[in-house]
Design a protein around this motif. Structure first.
Motif, short mmCIF file in Angstrom:
data_model
loop_
_atom_site.label_atom_id
_atom_site.label_comp_id
_atom_site.label_asym_id
_atom_site.label_seq_id
_atom_site.Cartn_x
_atom_site.Cartn_y
_atom_site.Cartn_z
N CYS A 290 7.01 -7.39 11.92
CA CYS A 290 6.47 -6.07 11.58
C CYS A 290 6.86 -5.05 12.65
O CYS A 290 6.71 -5.30 13.85
CB CYS A 290 4.95 -6.16 11.47
SG CYS A 290 4.12 -4.61 11.14
N ILE A 291 7.34 -3.87 12.22
CA ILE A 291 7.68 -2.84 13.19
C ILE A 291 6.57 -1.79 13.32
O ILE A 291 6.74 -0.75 13.94
CB ILE A 291 9.01 -2.14 12.84
CG1 ILE A 291 8.92 -1.48 11.45
CG2 ILE A 291 10.20 -3.12 12.89
CD1 ILE A 291 10.04 -0.49 11.17
N VAL A 292 5.41 -2.10 12.72
CA VAL A 292 4.20 -1.28 12.88
C VAL A 292 4.41 0.18 12.46
O VAL A 292 3.94 1.11 13.12
CB VAL A 292 3.66 -1.34 14.33
CG1 VAL A 292 2.16 -1.01 14.35
CG2 VAL A 292 3.87 -2.72 14.96
N CYS A 293 5.09 0.36 11.35
CA CYS A 293 5.28 1.73 10.87
C CYS A 293 4.09 2.21 10.06
O CYS A 293 3.87 3.41 9.91
CB CYS A 293 6.56 1.82 10.04
SG CYS A 293 6.52 0.82 8.54
N GLY A 294 3.32 1.27 9.49
CA GLY A 294 2.17 1.66 8.67
C GLY A 294 2.55 2.05 7.25
O GLY A 294 1.68 2.37 6.43
N GLY A 295 3.83 2.00 6.95
CA GLY A 295 4.30 2.43 5.63
C GLY A 295 3.63 1.71 4.48
O GLY A 295 3.28 2.32 3.47
N CYS A 296 3.41 0.41 4.63
CA CYS A 296 2.80 -0.37 3.55
C CYS A 296 1.45 0.22 3.15
O CYS A 296 1.10 0.25 1.97
CB CYS A 296 2.65 -1.83 3.96
SG CYS A 296 1.90 -2.08 5.57
N LEU B 28 -2.67 -1.48 10.39
CA LEU B 28 -1.54 -2.13 11.04
C LEU B 28 -1.38 -1.67 12.49
O LEU B 28 -0.67 -2.30 13.27
CB LEU B 28 -0.23 -1.81 10.30
CG LEU B 28 0.02 -2.44 8.93
CD1 LEU B 28 -0.11 -3.95 9.01
CD2 LEU B 28 -0.84 -1.89 7.83
N LEU C 227 -1.84 -7.83 10.39
CA LEU C 227 -1.21 -8.09 9.09
C LEU C 227 -2.10 -8.97 8.23
O LEU C 227 -2.24 -8.78 7.03
CB LEU C 227 0.14 -8.77 9.29
CG LEU C 227 1.30 -7.80 9.47
CD1 LEU C 227 2.53 -8.54 9.91
CD2 LEU C 227 1.57 -7.04 8.18
N CYS D 217 8.59 -1.60 2.65
CA CYS D 217 8.54 -2.18 4.00
C CYS D 217 9.96 -2.42 4.49
O CYS D 217 10.73 -3.12 3.83
CB CYS D 217 7.76 -3.49 4.01
SG CYS D 217 7.86 -4.31 5.61
N PRO D 218 10.32 -1.85 5.64
CA PRO D 218 11.69 -2.00 6.11
C PRO D 218 12.04 -3.44 6.47
O PRO D 218 13.22 -3.78 6.56
CB PRO D 218 11.75 -1.11 7.35
CG PRO D 218 10.42 -0.50 7.53
CD PRO D 218 9.48 -1.02 6.52
N VAL D 219 11.04 -4.27 6.69
CA VAL D 219 11.34 -5.65 7.05
C VAL D 219 10.77 -6.66 6.03
O VAL D 219 10.56 -7.82 6.34
CB VAL D 219 10.85 -5.98 8.49
CG1 VAL D 219 11.66 -5.18 9.51
CG2 VAL D 219 9.36 -5.65 8.66
N ILE E 81 7.78 -7.12 4.29
CA ILE E 81 6.48 -7.80 4.36
C ILE E 81 5.58 -7.15 3.32
O ILE E 81 4.65 -6.42 3.66
CB ILE E 81 5.83 -7.68 5.77
CG1 ILE E 81 6.84 -7.96 6.88
CG2 ILE E 81 4.64 -8.63 5.87
CD1 ILE E 81 6.27 -7.79 8.28
S1 SF4 Z 1 5.57 -1.48 6.09
FE1 SF4 Z 1 6.19 -3.48 6.97
S2 SF4 Z 1 6.87 -3.01 9.06
FE2 SF4 Z 1 5.67 -1.25 8.35
S3 SF4 Z 1 3.58 -1.69 9.09
FE3 SF4 Z 1 3.71 -2.46 6.97
S4 SF4 Z 1 4.26 -4.63 7.23
FE4 SF4 Z 1 4.71 -3.63 9.21
#
Ligand code: SF4
Ligand SMILES: Cc1cc2nc3c(=O)[nH]c(=O)nc-3n(C[C@H](O)[C@H](O)[C@H](O)COP(=O)(O)OP(=O)(O)OC[C@H]3O[C@@H](n4cnc5c(N)ncnc54)[C@H](O)[C@@H]3O)c2cc1C
Ligand code: SF4
Ligand code: FES
Lengths: 338, 280
Positions: free
Chosen positions: A230-236, A268, A289, A322-324, A326
């Motif tokens: 997780c890159i902790v962007c909060g996007g999700c 997040l 998460l 989610c860029p990665v 998740i």
């Molecule tokens: S969108 Fe993905 S990378 Fe960004 S906070 Fe949520 S789980 Fe982490």
């Protein structure tokens, strides 16, 4: 029941703009589509899953809750007569869940005043809008079963319109509409719904993951694994139609004058639970998460679910953005993989 | 509750009538409502909290430290920590600010009445427990005897020292004090962590209810002791702390599993949270 030719929808929406603030799918100059103020030029019916859910209509990203003058707080509840045209069924369920949460026990009038002044027009989906849709799993689509004021079914050249409330009936009082025999309409709706449901496969891993979480039968290392990525962007959380967490902050422009506002926040982030002493009950990204996913799949509130399956309405956006990778789909699959 | 303001974030003006320094960076504030109402109509219960709101700095949840049996004032005991609490310390007598509340679920008074009370406090955890302690003393006919176990990190950090001393000759309340460290050798009571106090008294686990509030580390050890001594889980209550923003169950910051610390707590029966991993 009523029907409307596709080419006449613009005219109906134009008519509504006389009395309502109409938000509808619009194509931007750069080719994206978003929900925005209806205009004849940008309006489009050629759209898939909107990138953002409509929650910001009721819970804006940033909202002033008080203005402050000479140290005195003045409440600033704003709301308009809104028509939300063309939202998806999963998002309708998202609105129902948020509304239950925001009004239950103690009523958040900033949210509920806006919500009470909105009409919802849902566009039933004939099939998945992309590969991450799983509304048949979460009982939230592809055809809304409650909450809507109007529900549009795509019949090729026209829409059949089902009314869900008196308020829905009211906005259909005039406009370029024709009548259709009720029995005929119902047959067509039934066929549409049957086909739509068949088009969207049920994702068994979601329900299985819920069972596993409930019984505690999960490999804790899965959270570590996702926590590392997780890159902790909060996007999700921001793209999620059922995430409502917010932060509150003051902006003092001069002594005793300014605003108190709230803005979206996300579980997040490390600071979300960090106490003043420095102690943090969710000290690792893995635990944060875990929280996000347990809130959707395990710790949802039964009242707030509103006939859905859980706290997730199956829109798939967290997987889309989610860029990665998740998203709820990926997490559920990982939870049941061993 | 018809008398709740329709806006759940609505603020009420208060003023400081008196500031009573406790220990370093800890102050007891006595407050008065500035909207013409009195604390009797505030409706607070022991264990509840308020949001202290200082414009430009923000809001901070603070336990109500005085009992509803003493409504001439409302007392809060505050540790100087960050933006809001610093601003509060910079205010003097007569200064005004705003509050919201009372919020949360306090101590289960009705359930506690038939039992002896074992109050276990660590540090500033005494602030909310004091509202229960004073309540039980003011309503002594309704309550059985009280045992207070109170641990601080060193002898200089005992809160409400004179008040506690003033109860010394009562035989219906028993104190046990501990300090983690006593470098100058001035402490006449127990030196060690608060759980050490359990070995210095006999407790009758069947007719005693344990109520605890303290730093996060304290809970697990105290729980172990209580269970070991045969306390049933139904007789254990704890006041938990979480980061809070709204205090009314909306902002999501204080969530513990499917509970919200600000609404369902801060006081929880142990049985409600024992299966939630992140709770303790
Ligand atoms: S969108 Fe993905 S990378 Fe960004 S906070 Fe949520 S789980 Fe982490
Ligand atoms: C139910 C409850 C009761 C409490 N009772 C007391 C008490 O009686 N006396 C006392 O001194 N302290 C108490 N605290 C802790 C107190 O709330 C924090 O020390 C305070 O919020 C710090 O605010 P600040 O602006 O000074 O610090 P900053 O670090 O500048 O905090 C910034 C913001 O973060 C939030 N925040 C930070 N830490 C916490 C925290 N631990 N809990 C909740 N929100 C936090 C607040 O919204 C605050 O506005 C209590 C906390 C809770 C949850
Ligand atoms: S958790 Fe993901 S899939 Fe579920 S509703 Fe939220 S964004 Fe959509
Ligand atoms: S403090 Fe906002 S939900 Fe509890």
């Amino acid at each position: 029941m009523k029907t409307i030719a596709k080419k006449d929808v613009k005219a109906l929406l134009s008519l509504w703009t006389k009395e309502y603030h109409v938000l509808a799918p619009c194509r931007t100059a750069r080719g994206d589509f978003i929900f925005a103020d209806f205009s004849e030029e940008s309006f489009t019916l050629d759209y898939k899953k909107p990138p953002l859910p409509p929650k910001s209509v009721f819970l804006p990203h940033t909202e002033v809750i008080f203005t402050v003058e000479n140290g005195q707080f003045k409440e600033t509840v704003t709301a308009h007569n809104v028509v939300l045209f063309g939202i998806r069924s999963c998002d309708m369920m998202g609105i129902l869940q948020c509304t239950s949460f925001m009004t239950r026990d103690r009523n958040d009038i900033y949210y509920s005043t806006k919500n009470a002044m909105a009409r919802t027009v849902v566009m039933a989906c004939p099939g998945p809008q992309n590969e991450t849709c799983f509304c048949t799993t979460t009982f939230s689509g592809p055809v809304a079963h409650k909450g809507f004021d109007l529900l549009f079914y795509d019949m090729g050249e026209s829409f059949i319109i089902q009314t869900g409330s008196k308020r829905g009936e009211d906005i259909l009082m005039s406009g370029p509409l024709s009548d259709i025999d009720n029995a005929v309409a119902r047959r067509k709706i039934e066929a549409f719904t049957k086909q739509a449901v068949e088009n969207i496969p049920v994702v068994d891993e979601i329900t299985e993951a819920m069972t596993r979480l409930e019984s505690g039968n999960v490999d804790e290392k899965i959270w570590e694994h996702f926590g590392q990525k997780c890159i902790v962007c909060g996007g999700c959380a921001f793209v999620c139609p059922t995430c409502t967490c917010f932060n509150v902050y003051d902006h003092e422009s001069s002594p005793g004058h300014g605003i108190r506002a709230r803005a979206w926040d996300a579980c997040l982030y490390g600071g979300f639970t960090r106490e003043a002493s420095g102690h943090n009950p969710r000290a690792t990204q893995a635990s944060r998460l875990q929280r996000r996913h347990e809130h959707k799949l395990l710790y949802y509130n039964d009242t707030d679910v509103q006939g859905g399956l859980c706290g997730c309405v199956g829109c798939g956006r967290c997987s889309d953005y989610c860029p990665v990778r998740i998203g709820t789909l990926e997490v559920a699959k990982a939870l049941v993989s061993n | 509750m018809g008398d709740h303001p329709s806006n759940i974030y609505e603020l009420r003006p208060v003023s400081i009538i008196r500031t009573l320094p406790q220990i370093k960076d800890h102050m007891l504030f006595q407050l008065k409502l500035e909207d013409g109402t009195t604390w009797d109509s505030f409706g607070h219960q022991p264990g509840q909290f308020i949001e202290v709101s200082i414009f430009g700095k923000g809001e901070a949840p603070i336990s109500i430290s005085s009992p509803p049996t003493r409504c001439d004032t409302l007392e809060i005991c505050v540790r100087r920590t960050g933006r809001v609490t610093n601003a509060l310390f910079d205010m003097g007598r007569g200064s005004t600010f705003h509050i919201r509340g009372p919020y949360g679920r306090g101590f289960p008074i009705e359930n506690l009445k038939r039992y002896k009370l074992l109050l276990i406090a660590g540090g500033l955890g005494l602030a909310p427990l004091r509202s229960l302690l004073l309540y039980a003393l003011d309503r002594k006919d309704d309550f059985e005897d009280i045992i207070l176990m109170y641990g601080t990190n060193n002898p200089d950090n005992v809160l409400f020292k004179y008040e506690l001393l003033s109860f010394f000759d009562r035989d219906d309340i028993k104190y046990l004090y501990s300090v983690d460290r006593d470098e100058e050798g001035i402490w006449k009571q127990y030196v060690g962590v608060v759980t050490g106090l359990f070995d210095r008294t006999t407790l009758s686990s069947d007719d005693t209810c344990a109520v605890m509030c303290g730093p996060p580390i304290m809970y697990r050890f105290v729980l172990q002791k209580l269970i070991h001594l045969g306390f049933s889980k139904e007789h254990i209550y704890m006041s938990l702390e979480r980061m809070m923003k709204c205090g009314v169950g909306k902002c999501g910051h204080c969530a513990i599993g499917d509970r919200y610390c600000c609404m369902d707590g801060p006081v929880f029966p142990y049985t409600e949270i024992e299966n939630i991993k992140e709770a303790i």
